[in-house]
Design a protein around this motif. Structure first.
Motif, mmCIF file in Angstrom:
data_model
loop_
_atom_site.group_PDB
_atom_site.id
_atom_site.type_symbol
_atom_site.label_atom_id
_atom_site.label_comp_id
_atom_site.label_asym_id
_atom_site.label_seq_id
_atom_site.Cartn_x
_atom_site.Cartn_y
_atom_site.Cartn_z
ATOM 1 N N ARG A 119 2.773 -3.214 1.690
ATOM 2 C CA ARG A 119 2.947 -2.356 2.876
ATOM 3 C C ARG A 119 1.298 -1.640 3.057
ATOM 4 O O ARG A 119 0.867 -1.310 2.285
ATOM 5 C CB ARG A 119 3.962 -1.280 2.458
ATOM 6 N N ASN A 122 3.500 5.540 5.628
ATOM 7 C CA ASN A 122 2.849 5.211 4.199
ATOM 8 C C ASN A 122 1.625 5.724 4.143
ATOM 9 O O ASN A 122 0.637 5.451 4.664
ATOM 10 C CB ASN A 122 2.929 3.755 3.893
ATOM 11 N N ASP A 133 0.677 -0.444 -0.494
ATOM 12 C CA ASP A 133 1.606 -0.923 -1.876
ATOM 13 C C ASP A 133 0.843 -2.383 -2.060
ATOM 14 O O ASP A 133 0.949 -3.265 -1.121
ATOM 15 C CB ASP A 133 3.222 -0.855 -1.361
ATOM 16 N N GLN A 188 1.319 1.948 -5.574
ATOM 17 C CA GLN A 188 1.023 2.596 -4.587
ATOM 18 C C GLN A 188 -0.621 3.139 -4.527
ATOM 19 O O GLN A 188 -0.682 3.773 -5.694
ATOM 20 C CB GLN A 188 1.950 3.354 -4.081
#
Length: 403
Positions: free
Chosen positions: A298, A308, A312, A387
């Protein structure tokens, strides 16, 4: 009455009748009685007729001036004005007007006579001078509008040609709504000159139908002729005998290098270039390294439904997580969200990196770490990932700009 007196009476009566007839034929004359009574005149005689002397008829010269002996007059012509009459004999228009008890703007009629002020030269032809109070500056604009003067040009090479042209005065009739200022703009003359020329008051008041004289006079126009330019000397160059004339084919001389062929070069060695530094083609600044070796699941999305705050990265559970750069550990904590345990490291330039979804953390708050040092391992999840966030102060930014 006696017979002798009858013929005398008849004769006397006849003479009286003849005298009466003669008086009627000639011009009338008084009867003079000389005797005791008018009824019995002794002598009757007629007074002589007055002799009328015929004076010679005087004619005006080209300026309209007539010499009356003890004084001189100037006769107005068709469409003439007091100002123009004064200019013809070289006298001030105000002097001529004052001498005759008239305003300068007085309208004249054809044949009207104005008495000229006495002058020593008695207004001889050719003796007039420039009227006082007039200047070419005042009348320049009006003269330019009257007519274009004829320019006399001299021979080629002459310095200049000059001609003086005198124009008739311009007369403007005031229309409703016009002012002295609008008339001055119309004829491009100063309003003060227009007022002085027409002897107007300080308020510049005008009446509809009033005739306004536009300043006039003579102007000298000078035109400079273009002299003949001297001819530059012409240098005749004798052509070179070896020169190629236009249209002629020139002999081609082979270049020196074509005489002998180039030798075969056997000293060339092909070298294998070094491997390129692929890191220089990164889109970011390159000050940080990725925390794990894996694909991006992501990307960074600061807004929207897929918001976000970091990137990720996919990785296998238990894979080592590395520090992105040298720094100091400022926080090791468990997150209330889906990041599980997180580690925060402070770097130079007020930058902070955040590592989430890790476990087996082997560093503590206050530790100094180096780039690439292991912080922990990827936590066990259905889809293991890490992340990675980059913050400047407390504001999150796109980590891709620093990788």
């Amino acid at each position: 009455m006696s017979s002798r007196l009858i013929p005398l009476s008849i004769a006397f009566g006849g003479s009286i009748m003849l005298s009466a007839c003669a008086t009627q034929i000639d011009s009338p004359a008084p009867i003079v009685f000389r005797g005791s009574t008018p009824d019995q005149p002794a002598i009757v005689a007629a007074a002589p007729s007055p002799v009328t002397a015929t004076a010679p008829i005087q004619t005006a010269d080209s300026r309209g001036v007539i010499d009356r002996g003890s004084y001189q007059v100037i006769v107005a012509g068709e469409n003439d004005s007091l100002i123009a009459m004064a200019a013809r004999v070289g006298v001030s228009s105000s002097d001529l007007a004052n001498y005759n008890g008239l305003p300068v703007t007085q309208t004249t009629t054809a044949g009207q006579e104005l008495v000229l002020p006495p002058r020593a030269d008695r207004y001889a032809v050719g003796s007039q001078t420039t009227p006082a109070g007039w200047s070419p500056d005042i009348a320049a604009a009006a003269i330019d509008r009257a007519a274009l003067p004829t320019i006399e040009t001299g021979a080629i090479g002459a310095a200049a040609a000059t001609q003086t042209t005198t124009t008739a005065p311009l007369v403007h009739t005031v229309a409703p709504g016009e002012t002295l200022f609008s008339i001055a703009r119309l004829y491009d003359v100063p309003v003060t000159s227009l007022a002085d020329w027409n002897s107007l008051g300080a308020d510049f008041a005008l009446n509809t139908g009033q005739r306004i004289e536009i300043p006039f006079g003579s102007v000298t126009t000078t035109q400079t002729s273009i002299p003949t330019l001297p001819q530059a000397p012409v240098t005749v160059v004798t052509p070179d005998a070896q020169a190629v004339l236009p249209g002629a084919a020139a002999a081609l001389t082979p270049p020196p290098s074509s005489a002998q062929p180039l030798p075969t070069d056997t000293s060339l060695v092909v070298e294998t270039p070094a491997s390129p530094n692929l890191g220089q083609f990164r889109s970011g600044s390159g000050i940080f390294i990725p925390p794990v070796d894996g694909p991006v699941l992501r990307p960074y999305a600061p807004n929207g439904a897929d918001r976000n705050e970091g990137i990720d990265f996919g990785a296998a559970a238990g894979a080592p997580v590395h520090a992105a750069a040298d720094g100091e550990v400022v926080l090791v904590s468990r997150s209330v969200g889906d990041l599980d345990t997180i580690v925060m490291v402070r770097h130079e330039n007020n930058l902070v990196t955040v590592y989430g979804r890790i476990t087996g953390v082997n560093v503590a708050r206050g530790d100094s770490i180096t780039q690439g040092q292991q912080l922990g391992v990827v936590a066990e999840r259905s889809e293991p990932s890490v992340q990675f966030q980059v913050r400047r102060g407390m504001q999150h930014t796109n980590p891709a700009e620093y990788l």
